[in-house]
Design an enzyme around this catalytic site. Structure first.
Site, mmCIF file in Angstrom:
data_model
loop_
_atom_site.group_PDB
_atom_site.id
_atom_site.type_symbol
_atom_site.label_atom_id
_atom_site.label_comp_id
_atom_site.label_asym_id
_atom_site.label_seq_id
_atom_site.Cartn_x
_atom_site.Cartn_y
_atom_site.Cartn_z
ATOM 1 N N GLU A 1 -2.751 -29.904 -21.957
ATOM 2 C CA GLU A 1 -3.681 -29.844 -20.813
ATOM 3 C C GLU A 1 -3.182 -30.669 -19.625
ATOM 4 O O GLU A 1 -3.957 -31.284 -18.904
ATOM 5 C CB GLU A 1 -5.098 -30.238 -21.247
ATOM 6 C CG GLU A 1 -5.661 -29.233 -22.240
ATOM 7 C CD GLU A 1 -7.122 -29.410 -22.577
ATOM 8 O OE1 GLU A 1 -7.852 -30.013 -21.789
ATOM 9 O OE2 GLU A 1 -7.512 -28.924 -23.650
HETATM 10 C C1 FAD Z 1 -0.726 -28.803 -30.223
HETATM 11 C C2 FAD Z 1 -0.562 -28.054 -28.934
HETATM 12 C C3 FAD Z 1 -1.597 -27.237 -28.469
HETATM 13 C C4 FAD Z 1 -1.436 -26.522 -27.283
HETATM 14 N N1 FAD Z 1 -2.418 -25.639 -26.889
HETATM 15 C C5 FAD Z 1 -2.181 -24.811 -25.836
HETATM 16 C C6 FAD Z 1 -3.096 -23.753 -25.506
HETATM 17 O O1 FAD Z 1 -4.141 -23.577 -26.146
HETATM 18 N N2 FAD Z 1 -2.782 -22.925 -24.484
HETATM 19 C C7 FAD Z 1 -1.651 -23.074 -23.746
HETATM 20 O O2 FAD Z 1 -1.425 -22.296 -22.826
HETATM 21 N N3 FAD Z 1 -0.770 -24.085 -24.016
HETATM 22 C C8 FAD Z 1 -1.008 -24.939 -25.044
HETATM 23 N N4 FAD Z 1 -0.103 -25.936 -25.349
HETATM 24 C C9 FAD Z 1 1.042 -26.148 -24.483
HETATM 25 C C10 FAD Z 1 0.967 -27.454 -23.717
HETATM 26 O O3 FAD Z 1 0.004 -27.373 -22.713
HETATM 27 C C11 FAD Z 1 2.378 -27.757 -23.233
HETATM 28 O O4 FAD Z 1 3.054 -28.323 -24.324
HETATM 29 C C12 FAD Z 1 2.441 -28.653 -22.046
HETATM 30 O O5 FAD Z 1 2.003 -27.959 -20.926
HETATM 31 C C13 FAD Z 1 3.830 -29.195 -21.795
HETATM 32 O O6 FAD Z 1 4.762 -28.168 -21.779
HETATM 33 P P1 FAD Z 1 6.126 -28.308 -22.609
HETATM 34 O O7 FAD Z 1 5.772 -28.795 -23.949
HETATM 35 O O8 FAD Z 1 6.874 -27.042 -22.508
HETATM 36 O O9 FAD Z 1 6.898 -29.458 -21.890
HETATM 37 P P2 FAD Z 1 7.900 -29.360 -20.642
HETATM 38 O O10 FAD Z 1 7.227 -28.759 -19.469
HETATM 39 O O11 FAD Z 1 9.174 -28.760 -21.080
HETATM 40 O O12 FAD Z 1 8.119 -30.904 -20.366
HETATM 41 C C14 FAD Z 1 8.867 -31.754 -21.240
HETATM 42 C C15 FAD Z 1 8.729 -33.177 -20.718
HETATM 43 O O13 FAD Z 1 9.198 -33.240 -19.371
HETATM 44 C C16 FAD Z 1 8.182 -33.723 -18.520
HETATM 45 N N5 FAD Z 1 8.271 -33.006 -17.251
HETATM 46 C C17 FAD Z 1 8.258 -31.662 -17.037
HETATM 47 N N6 FAD Z 1 8.345 -31.403 -15.725
HETATM 48 C C18 FAD Z 1 8.412 -32.587 -15.086
HETATM 49 C C19 FAD Z 1 8.517 -32.988 -13.723
HETATM 50 N N7 FAD Z 1 8.533 -32.107 -12.731
HETATM 51 N N8 FAD Z 1 8.556 -34.289 -13.443
HETATM 52 C C20 FAD Z 1 8.499 -35.216 -14.414
HETATM 53 N N9 FAD Z 1 8.409 -34.916 -15.719
HETATM 54 C C21 FAD Z 1 8.366 -33.613 -16.052
HETATM 55 C C22 FAD Z 1 6.869 -33.418 -19.255
HETATM 56 O O14 FAD Z 1 5.833 -34.275 -18.862
HETATM 57 C C23 FAD Z 1 7.282 -33.652 -20.687
HETATM 58 O O15 FAD Z 1 7.242 -35.015 -20.979
HETATM 59 C C24 FAD Z 1 -0.248 -26.661 -26.534
HETATM 60 C C25 FAD Z 1 0.771 -27.490 -26.995
HETATM 61 C C26 FAD Z 1 0.640 -28.168 -28.186
HETATM 62 C C27 FAD Z 1 1.786 -28.994 -28.683
#
Ligand code: FAD
Length: 673
Positions: free
Chosen positions: A441
């Site tokens: 979120e």
């Molecule tokens: C248990 C679980 C439940 C979830 N439920 C849902 C759901 O119901 N629906 C849904 O749509 N999604 C869901 N998600 C997805 C979740 O919202 C994403 O994991 C989240 O948005 C982060 O995306 P990512 O994991 O791909 O990380 P990435 O975007 O790849 O980021 C990796 C790291 O880099 C950092 N980062 C990325 N961009 C930047 C930037 N510009 N500047 C600085 N730091 C940055 C992030 O903060 C993070 O620490 C879920 C995930 C999990 C693990």
């Protein structure tokens, strides 16, 4: 919806053929900026705060709930508490990785899947405050079960429908959802985490315009494997009349339609009972009337949905703080080592005191943001993001300290404790369950960027063109003139205030903290202004600097929330001053953190650290990893990827600049991608 076995080895053709190239950094920013809510129709406490105006009157006296709603809410919460205590076994759910149907059915009967849905649609019609309290009760027994309720109502179909649905859509779906038809929110994809620009799921309108044909894959969809309904964000073709050049549209999709399939069940460190998976959509026919809020509005819808949806996470976190506190204080008093209760040893006492003060502040922040949302008078998008970020970090800290205070028993599973006849306090499970709150979120990093963007918004509106390298000379000159006129008035007034005047006396011992907050608002506004002067357009890349600015504003908001809540509680029960004691300690500690952040805004090691990080990515320090077996190059075979690999057209950060090294200056940071 069909469910295939754990991993589907053959990726479907549609994602590979339509796999987009990776968006460039600028494109990604443009997509986010295009979907950003720019209008401020209602007052925002934090927006004013970042501009140097401390508007205590917006939060004090603490907004009150409607008495009729509160009475109905109390009756519901009482039944829910009894149900949670009797029926929900968090340890069993964690062990078995499954929330039993009996639990979900029981929650359905109580109406817990329609807490906020208006009564006219068969829901309970209760407030955000009551909803948050319900989530706290359920999650204190089992966070996975809490997440079922929250994913369904905070971000699942009812939330965007309530905000943007047509009457027909509401009539059709809300009664079903209120009865317990589980729903989910599907935005994330393999290439779409924090950055939505690369969305690959797509939909095309049928020739007769009666339906859309939806294809793609969604990752980590909470509730997805057990949901009946989901809101799915997909790219749709650009069309005349649709504002965005790369439109994203939101659809209500029913899980039993042809072409919807769960292709993988995901498992995590915590929330082991969560039902979460990869959902494949293959040529799914979605009726045209199932578009929510119109074509091209899908990303904005998702972001606005999350703005309110985020309010539930602070409630989860405050509940986790309470659980940590209960486990810690009882153990700290009971466990004797070195001749006295461990809680009397200063190192443990300090942890316990901070946990109590932080838990008070977490409850204050969660209740205040929810009450502000219920009052409908405020725009709470910044407060919700700040609370989500701050509560998830503070609750993680509290859970971690609870584990430390419980010592070896903190690290031992509840099952193991129970099996050897000790009180099975699930501190270890709680910590595992808490960790995800910093990621989903909106991760902490993204929340800081989101808040920072709003913090500098006024300055960008006035003088943004001056620092925008893409702005033509004419616009720059106009911005310089506009900025000169604006700042000639604005800047001196950010020095003038009443921060040392004996104000806020009704807050008694807490008045001094509010005066500090008032002074902080002006100092923060000046600091943001100095940052803009010093870094110009490069400020957006100085995430550590911006992070400190955001943290100052957030801590100040939590200080205010704590003082306002303490004041309210003491007024209700003047014989008990304990809320003031907790608010006082919280404010003292927050003031220290704020002073540190102010100091570090301009005196820090950010540039050096950034250079080291770039070099680390280049492999300069790979020698440091010698002496272990690689955790990345695992020789064991794996399944074929669920997603085809896509070739990135953009370089990874740091790989394009042979000049950069330790000692790389700010230019390297500013030119990073
Ligand atoms: C248990 C679980 C439940 C979830 N439920 C849902 C759901 O119901 N629906 C849904 O749509 N999604 C869901 N998600 C997805 C979740 O919202 C994403 O994991 C989240 O948005 C982060 O995306 P990512 O994991 O791909 O990380 P990435 O975007 O790849 O980021 C990796 C790291 O880099 C950092 N980062 C990325 N961009 C930047 C930037 N510009 N500047 C600085 N730091 C940055 C992030 O903060 C993070 O620490 C879920 C995930 C999990 C693990």
């Amino acid at each position: 919806m069909t469910q295939s076995s754990a991993s589907s080895p053959t990726p479907p053709a549609e994602t590979s053929s339509s796999a987009p190239r990776h968006a460039t950094e600028q494109e990604a920013r443009d997509v986010a900026e295009g979907a950003r809510e720019k209008e401020w129709e209602k007052a925002s406490f934090m927006r004013a705060f970042f501009e140097g105006r401390f508007r205590l009157e917006m939060l004090h006296p603490h907004p009150k709930s409607d008495p009729e709603e509160s009475a109905r809410g109390e009756a519901f919460l009482e039944k829910l508490t009894e149900f949670a205590r009797e029926t929900i076994d968090g340890d069993a759910i964690d062990r078995e990785g499954w929330v039993p149907d009996e639990v979900l059915d029981g929650l359905r009967e109580l109406g817990a899947f329609g807490i906020k849905i208006p009564q006219e649609y068969g829901g309970l019609g209760l407030s955000q405050v009551t909803y948050n309290r319900a989530l706290a009760i359920v999650s204190s027994r089992c966070a996975s079960t809490g997440a079922f309720l929250s994913a369904h109502q905070s971000i699942g179909v009812p939330q965007p429908l309530a905000l943007f649905g047509t009457d027909e859509q509401k009539q059709k779906y809300l009664p079903r959802i209120a009865k317990g038809a589980l729903s989910a929110f599907a935005l994330t994809e393999a290439e779409v985490g924090s950055d939505p620009a690369n969305l690959a799921t797509h939909a095309e309108l049928s020739d007769d315009g009666s339906h859309w044909i939806l294809s793609g894959r969604k990752l980590w969809c909470t509730n997805g494997p057990r949901a009946e309904l989901m809101v799915v964000m997909a790219r749709t073709p650009p069309r005349e009349g649709v504002k965005s050049k790369r439109p994203i549209t939101a659809f209500i999709v029913e899980a039993d339609w042809d072409g919807v399939e769960v292709v993988h069940h995901c498992h995590f460190m915590g929330l082991r009972g969560l039902s979460n998976g990869v959902i494949r959509f293959e040529n799914v026919k979605v009726p045209a009337e199932n578009v929510i809020w119109g074509e091209g509005q899908g990303l904005k819808l998702a972001l606005i949905t999350l703005n309110t949806g985020r309010l539930s996470l602070p409630a989860f976190c405050a509940a986790a703080g309470k659980a940590s506190l209960e486990a810690s204080r009882k153990w700290a008093a009971e466990r004797v080592q070195w001749g006295q209760a461990i809680g009397k040893h200063d190192a443990i006492a300090q942890k316990l005191a901070k946990m109590a003060a932080d838990t008070f502040a977490m409850e204050a922040g969660a209740e205040l943001t929810a009450s502000m949302s219920d009052s409908k008078q405020f725009d709470i998008r910044i407060e919700a993001a700040a609370a989500k970020m701050w509560h998830s970090e503070v609750a993680w800290d509290a859970g971690n300290e609870a584990l430390q205070i419980r010592g070896g028993r903190g690290y031992e599973t509840a099952d193991s404790l129970r099996d050897r006849g000790e009180n099975p306090i699930p501190v270890e499970r709680a910590l595992r369950d808490l960790r995800i709150n910093l990621i989903f979120e909106g991760s902490s990093e993204i929340m800081r960027l989101f808040i920072a963007r709003e913090a500098v918004d006024t300055h960008l509106k006035v003088a943004g063109d001056m620092v925008d390298p893409r702005a033509p000379t004419g616009r720059r000159i106009a911005a310089a003139v506009r900025g000169g006129l604006h700042y000639a008035w604005w800047y001196p007034t950010r020095w003038l205030g009443w921060g040392l005047w004996p104000r806020y006396s009704e807050f008694g011992p807490l008045a001094k903290h509010l005066r500090f907050v008032e002074r902080t608002s002006r100092k923060l506004a000046r600091t943001i202004f100095y940052c803009m002067i010093r870094h110009g357009g490069g400020l957006e890349k100085r995430q550590a600097v911006l992070g400190r600015v955001v943290d100052i504003g957030t801590e100040a908001f939590m200080m205010t929330a704590s003082c306002v809540r303490a004041r309210m509680l003491v007024q209700e029960n003047p014989s008990d001053r304990s809320p003031e004691e907790l608010a006082d300690l919280f404010c003292r500690q927050a003031r220290r953190r704020i002073r540190d952040h102010f100091r570090d805004v301009f005196r820090n090691d950010d540039v050096t650290a950034y250079g080291v990080a770039r070099q680390a990515m280049e492999g300069r320090y790979a020698w440091l990893e010698e002496g272990i077996v690689s955790v990345v190059d695992d020789p064991r075979p794996m399944e074929a990827p669920l997603y085809p690999s896509e070739t990135s057209e953009t370089e990874t950060a740091g790989s394009d600049d042979p000049e950069s090294g330790v000692g790389a200056d700010e230019e390297a940071m500013a030119s990073s991608n």
